[in-house]
Write an enzyme that holds these catalytic residues in place. Structure first.
Site, mmCIF file in Angstrom:
data_model
loop_
_atom_site.group_PDB
_atom_site.id
_atom_site.type_symbol
_atom_site.label_atom_id
_atom_site.label_comp_id
_atom_site.label_asym_id
_atom_site.label_seq_id
_atom_site.Cartn_x
_atom_site.Cartn_y
_atom_site.Cartn_z
ATOM 1 N N HIS A 70 46.944 -6.607 -65.275
ATOM 2 C CA HIS A 70 47.957 -6.925 -64.278
ATOM 3 C C HIS A 70 49.113 -7.716 -64.881
ATOM 4 C CE1 HIS A 70 46.115 -5.950 -60.162
ATOM 5 N NE2 HIS A 70 45.399 -5.319 -61.074
ATOM 6 N N ASP A 71 48.833 -8.506 -65.889
ATOM 7 C CA ASP A 71 49.908 -9.226 -66.566
ATOM 8 C C ASP A 71 50.824 -8.253 -67.303
ATOM 9 O OD1 ASP A 71 51.330 -11.515 -67.593
ATOM 10 O OD2 ASP A 71 50.358 -11.128 -69.514
ATOM 11 N N VAL A 83 53.353 -5.972 -65.223
ATOM 12 C CA VAL A 83 54.464 -6.586 -64.488
ATOM 13 C C VAL A 83 55.238 -7.489 -65.445
ATOM 14 C CG1 VAL A 83 55.138 -7.993 -62.507
ATOM 15 C CG2 VAL A 83 53.123 -6.523 -62.356
ATOM 16 N N PRO A 134 49.489 0.017 -60.247
ATOM 17 C CA PRO A 134 48.988 1.212 -59.574
ATOM 18 C C PRO A 134 48.164 0.840 -58.336
ATOM 19 C CG PRO A 134 48.529 1.288 -61.935
ATOM 20 C CD PRO A 134 48.969 -0.106 -61.619
ATOM 21 N N HIS A 142 37.211 0.543 -64.795
ATOM 22 C CA HIS A 142 36.529 0.480 -63.505
ATOM 23 C C HIS A 142 35.024 0.704 -63.627
ATOM 24 C CE1 HIS A 142 40.454 1.424 -61.074
ATOM 25 N NE2 HIS A 142 40.449 0.233 -61.637
ATOM 26 N N THR A 143 34.530 0.812 -64.831
ATOM 27 C CA THR A 143 33.084 0.937 -65.018
ATOM 28 C C THR A 143 32.379 -0.410 -64.863
ATOM 29 O OG1 THR A 143 31.418 2.061 -66.385
ATOM 30 C CG2 THR A 143 32.910 0.555 -67.529
ATOM 31 N N ASP A 191 30.229 0.984 -69.952
ATOM 32 C CA ASP A 191 29.730 2.247 -70.486
ATOM 33 C C ASP A 191 30.501 3.404 -69.861
ATOM 34 O OD1 ASP A 191 28.769 2.418 -67.886
ATOM 35 O OD2 ASP A 191 26.677 2.086 -68.434
#
Length: 332
Positions: free
Chosen positions: A77-78, A81, A173, A203-204, A261
């Protein structure tokens, strides 16, 4: 730059060219910055810096495994932006609402870990190590502690002084875009579609609030469950979110939520991608092929992810005489 309501092929080509030009300019800008960044940047000026980061991240993740995903997300996020210059860490003031208090960032975690690292680093070598580099090191160490590939982090970033909540709009996003929209957002940062699919693999680990995917679940007519989501998964999520507190998190990878993973990609293949943007990766031939590849070749995913993290770490960096070294990561 985008042009609304495209109707003719020529106009579409124009948009493609603009995106390509923006990506090229970002690449050229980052090339100069790369020349001033290197692995082992603090070997002489603050040799304990990376050791301190690793120690504090290890303690934090041991106490709360979910913080690994939190620290990884902080870095992402850093960088998206204003570049990788630690603006996401700056606190709001009476005259300014900072990035961290923008809607997409209100669920960010790990700020207190960065505070502890910075305090120790400043004691060891005052005014030397940037908050931006601490974020990059912490993300790397979080990944390694949860089973991901370790990698060397080129350092030498300096800190920015501007943090505005409104700057998050259009840069981070959201959980709902399709592949084309995601590709454009990443391209605006100098990252290609392959990088997008690879970095989605973050997102794992970690979880998401029900509000980020509730529109995909069964709700009163006329809205029906998302047809791209496994019906059994819809039912499971409905039970988890029913009466859940606003802060409750649902694992992104239900099988191995705290292990870095290939489980995320296996979930997408099984129509169990939690966010609409995750499941969308299966709707495009190129991104679907990459999803299948990673699901069946964990080693390739791990090496590609490490490389993509290094590449993302160059986005919009301040180096040399640009920016500064903030003594307190929360204060501009």
């Amino acid at each position: 730059m985008e042009v609304a309501q495209m109707r003719r092929g020529g106009e579409t080509c124009f948009v493609v060219r603009v995106v390509a030009v923006v990506s090229y300019l970002l690449l050229m800008a980052s090339t100069g910055a790369r020349a001033q960044m290197r692995v082992g940047f603090y070997d002489s000026s603050c040799p304990a810096a990376e050791i301190i980061v690793q120690q504090e991240v290890s303690k934090a993740v041991s106490a709360n495994p979910g913080l690994a995903a939190g620290l990884l997300r902080l870095h992402f996020h850093d960088c998206f932006v204003g570049g990788c210059e630690a603006s996401v860490l700056i606190d709001s003031t009476s005259g300014n609402t900072a990035e961290k208090d923008a809607g997409p960032n209100k669920s960010l975690r790990g700020f207190e870990v960065i505070d502890r690292i910075k305090a120790r680093v400043e004691q060891a070598c005052f005014g030397v190590v940037s908050c931006a580099d601490i974020l990059a090191f912490a993300a790397r160490d979080s990944l390694a502690l949860t089973g991901g590939n370790g990698y060397q982090v080129p350092a030498g970033r300096r800190d920015g002084s501007v943090s505005r909540a409104q700057d998050t709009g259009g840069n981070l996003p959201p959980p709902t875009p399709n592949v084309n929209q995601l590709t454009k957002i990443f391209a605006s940062k100098g990252l290609n579609q392959k990088d997008m699919v690879t970095l989605s693999g973050a997102h794992t680990i970690g979880g998401s609030h029900c509000s980020s995917f509730s529109s995909r679940l069964q709700t009163p007519s006329p809205t029906a469950p998302d047809p791209t989501m496994d019906p059994g998964y819809v039912a499971q999520l409905g039970q988890q979110c029913a009466g859940a507190s606003p802060g409750a998190l649902v694992p992104m990878d239900v099988v191995t939520p705290n292990v870095f993973d290939e489980g995320f990609y296996k979930g997408v293949m099984a129509n169990r991608g939690l966010l609409a943007s995750d499941q969308a990766l299966l709707s495009d031939g190129n991104t679907a092929l990459q999803v299948v590849t990673y699901a069946n070749d964990p080693a390739t995913f791990q090496s590609d992810f490490a490389a993509a993290m290094v590449k993302m770490g160059y986005v919009g960096v301040l180096t040399g005489s640009s920016g500064k070294i903030r003594a307190n990561c929360r204060v501009a």
